[in-house]
Design an enzyme around this catalytic site. Structure first.
Site, mmCIF file in Angstrom:
data_model
loop_
_atom_site.group_PDB
_atom_site.id
_atom_site.type_symbol
_atom_site.label_atom_id
_atom_site.label_comp_id
_atom_site.label_asym_id
_atom_site.label_seq_id
_atom_site.Cartn_x
_atom_site.Cartn_y
_atom_site.Cartn_z
ATOM 1 N N HIS A 66 34.311 46.894 31.904
ATOM 2 C CA HIS A 66 32.961 46.412 31.738
ATOM 3 C C HIS A 66 32.930 46.508 30.092
ATOM 4 C CE1 HIS A 66 31.958 47.972 35.950
ATOM 5 N NE2 HIS A 66 31.726 46.759 35.739
ATOM 6 N N ASP A 102 32.444 49.672 28.977
ATOM 7 C CA ASP A 102 33.866 50.895 29.169
ATOM 8 C C ASP A 102 34.293 50.974 27.852
ATOM 9 O OD1 ASP A 102 33.031 51.177 31.963
ATOM 10 O OD2 ASP A 102 34.303 49.519 32.502
ATOM 11 N N GLU A 109 32.527 36.754 40.721
ATOM 12 C CA GLU A 109 33.023 37.871 41.796
ATOM 13 C C GLU A 109 31.723 37.800 42.809
ATOM 14 O OE1 GLU A 109 34.144 41.872 40.724
ATOM 15 O OE2 GLU A 109 33.623 42.519 42.615
ATOM 16 N N GLU A 168 36.522 40.253 46.212
ATOM 17 C CA GLU A 168 36.737 41.367 46.454
ATOM 18 C C GLU A 168 36.521 41.704 48.138
ATOM 19 O OE1 GLU A 168 34.568 44.596 44.373
ATOM 20 O OE2 GLU A 168 33.908 45.664 46.285
ATOM 21 N N HIS A 176 33.210 42.766 49.778
ATOM 22 C CA HIS A 176 32.083 41.847 49.553
ATOM 23 C C HIS A 176 32.091 40.803 50.558
ATOM 24 C CE1 HIS A 176 31.593 42.936 44.938
ATOM 25 N NE2 HIS A 176 31.511 43.941 45.366
ATOM 26 N N ASP A 193 39.378 47.816 43.524
ATOM 27 C CA ASP A 193 38.009 48.346 43.206
ATOM 28 C C ASP A 193 37.780 49.189 44.251
ATOM 29 O OD1 ASP A 193 35.583 48.686 41.955
ATOM 30 O OD2 ASP A 193 34.837 46.849 42.428
#
Ligand code: XUL
Ligand code: MN
Length: 344
Positions: free
Chosen positions: A49, A52, A174, A210, A213, A283
């Site tokens: 991110h 981050d 995403e 993902e 998701h 993830d």
């Protein structure tokens, strides 16, 4: 191509175990400590991110942000690591409480655009061209609060702003159908790709798929991956697993449904995912009960399961699959796959 895959994860995947109902249960590690673990665990890529890489970036000028990000690039270089992508974290600021790019408040929308530009600056400093957009709060809690047509216009406007700001970047959307919002505007791969084709440069807009998701959307992860591969738009993946329709669990890859994991690996391997430099991104989160000194096993286990499934996918007797498919003996095909996964 077993063994040729490069793996990545984000620093948030080594976490302290806080959940909405309880505090942290493990000590936090500094970013520098986490970086030291990557190679040891078998990973070459770091997902970021924006904050981050540059904590408290809203307090810094663009020049200061770029300078801090360059320091991180050096840290990566020292560890022999590559930055895979940078994702603007647009969901924590008080201004974006009701959406960032799709907020009804023009000030919030402007903040989101500015912050996205800063995330691009960080990507440039970290030497990556990939921006991931998880559209966390771009949706509604209550249907009447936003206009869904206008929301799409605004998403296109924001993505265009990013594409114009830097002609070298690529954007991987995403998709996720819900959480934190009740209903998200871009819930599936199809929505994400269709959105990309409304932008000024569809060639540079793809997806990050993902597993969890997709399951939350009631779809099959390997089919979503196949869809994106057919469009040559699978820029990266977030492999994990999910036990039914509930909050986003981010469980270790293959830990809930090994066959579903096998089919994801099979389609990725069959179409040479990774050949153009794509990372096998994870993830995943450790279970809250996991003790401090063994709280990275979810990462190594996911990687090991992926590589074992690559071997299995490679040695599956495809002529048998073809024959049973031609005979339309799907019950026998079912048993073939199950026996194969059971090692019998
Ligand atoms: C949220 C999620 C994020 C994105 C990166 O569900 O998956 O961690 O992957 O912003
Ligand atoms: Mn993710």
């Amino acid at each position: 191509m077993a063994g040729e895959y490069r793996f990545s994860f984000g620093p948030w995947n080594i976490h302290e175990g806080a959940d909405p109902f309880g505090p942290t249960v493990r000590r936090g590690l500094t970013f520098a400590r986490k970086l030291k673990l990557y190679k040891k665990l078998g990973f070459d890529g770091v997902q970021f991110h924006d904050d981050d890489a540059v904590p408290d970036m809203n307090k810094l000028s663009p020049r200061e942000i770029a300078a801090k990000a360059k320091e991180v690039r050096k840290m990566l270089r020292d560890e022999g690591l590559t930055a895979e992508f940078v994702a603007p974290r647009l969901w924590e600021d008080p201004r974006t409480i009701d959406g960032a790019y799709t907020s009804n408040d023009p000030e919030a929308r402007q903040y989101a655009k500015d912050r996205s530009r800063r995330a691009i600056d960080i990507a440039v400093a970290l030497n990556t061209k990939l921006i991931v957009l998880w559209l966390a709060r771009e949706g509604t809690y209550i249907r009447e609060a936003k206009d869904s047509k206008v929301a799409v216009d605004r998403l296109v406007e924001a993505i265009n702003d990013m594409l114009e700001y830097n002609a070298g970047i690529k954007i991987a959307i995403e998709p996720k159908p819900n959480e934190p919002m009740d209903q998200a505007y871009i819930p599936t791969t199809g929505h994400a790709l269709a959105l990309g084709y409304l932008t000024k440069d569809p060639k540079r807009v793809g997806v990050n798929i993902e597993t969890a998701h997709v399951i939350l959307a009631g779809l099959d992860p390997s089919d979503e991956m196949g869809f994106a591969l057919a469009y040559d738009k699978l820029y990266t993946v977030h492999l994990n697993d999910q036990n039914g329709l509930k909050f986003d669990e981010d469980k270790s890859f293959g830990s809930v449904n090994l066959r579903r994991a096998f089919n994801q690996v099979r389609i990725l391997d069959r179409y040479d995912y990774g050949r153009k430099g794509e990372f096998v991104g994870l993830d995943v989160k450790a279970m809250r009960t996991q003790k401090q000194d063994v709280a990275t096993k979810h990462l190594t286990n996911s990687r090991t399961i992926f590589l074992r499934l690559v071997e299995l996918a490679g040695s599956l007797d495809e002529s048998c699959v073809e024959q049973l498919t031609a005979e339309r003996d799907y019950e026998e095909l079912d048993m073939l796959i199950i026996n194969y996964l059971m090692g019998t």
